[in-house]
Design an enzyme around this catalytic site. Sequence first.
Site, mmCIF file in Angstrom:
data_model
loop_
_atom_site.group_PDB
_atom_site.id
_atom_site.type_symbol
_atom_site.label_atom_id
_atom_site.label_comp_id
_atom_site.label_asym_id
_atom_site.label_seq_id
_atom_site.Cartn_x
_atom_site.Cartn_y
_atom_site.Cartn_z
ATOM 1 C CG ASP A 1 -9.493 -0.546 3.984
ATOM 2 O OD1 ASP A 1 -8.931 -0.827 2.821
ATOM 3 O OD2 ASP A 1 -8.986 -1.054 5.599
ATOM 4 C CE LYS B 1 -3.734 -2.567 1.887
ATOM 5 N NZ LYS B 1 -4.616 -3.203 3.014
ATOM 6 C CD GLN C 1 -3.102 -4.482 6.458
ATOM 7 O OE1 GLN C 1 -3.056 -4.114 5.403
ATOM 8 N NE2 GLN C 1 -3.528 -5.612 6.200
#
Length: 278
Positions: free
Chosen positions: A119, A52, A96
Amino acid sequence: MYQIIDGKKIAQEIKEELKEQVAALKADGKTLCLAVIQVGNDPASSVYVGNKKKACAYIGIDSLSYELPEDTTQEDLLDLVKALNADKKVNGILVQLPLPQHIDEETIIQTISPDKDVDGFHMRNVGALCVGSKGFVSCTPLGIIQLLKRSQIEIEGKRCVVLGRSNIVGKPMSLLLLQENGTVTICHSRTKEIKEITRQADILIVAIGKPKLVDDTYIKEGAVVIDVGIHRDENNKLCGDVDFEKAASHTSAITPVPGGVGPMTIAMLMYNCVNAIN
């Protein structure tokens, strides 16, 4: 002959488009910044976080990295999320997953500002998807729609079957296919006579979490098969939820593992980050 859908190539095309958009935003004096939080040092999570960061650097997005110890308290993590919510320089926040067991994932996810939830997991963004209004969409399903569209695979009017009902893939995937005018069925671990249903699918999305579960007996001849799974087989080779060797020749198009859905997830995270500025 079947088509192998090249997720790496399509993801690269999207990143090039985003790179141009970011350059134009910077020319207008606008900057983008993604904050990435990792708790603990799970090896797979570390790889994902590294990928990422690389993607951010490639397209020109600033990134802030918070690598917290395994024993970080839920309260300390919540304080960090709230501070990033208030930071006007930060456009997107990503925590995460998975988190250590002593931290409640849902509490953390719902604390992220929905305007920075790149997300697409916050209930406000999930609700927006349900009613078809603007919001961030979970990156993997969003990437699958792009894979289909950019491979000239028609969704409208097709029978679409989604294997799996997770909040991250299965449920949002079904809603996105509905938005594209597909006729959608969801199957899961309690579905009876599952093969009878999957063999009716023109487009079969497999996100069931079991290595090589789906073989040719699940597939209608000439169907499009999208494999979301990622596992290690008995030889430590990467494989998906679909047994590629047995299934591929019965499809018209199929994603490989690796190199199919995976690269698209990060590309669409970057897409969400760029759109966070609007």
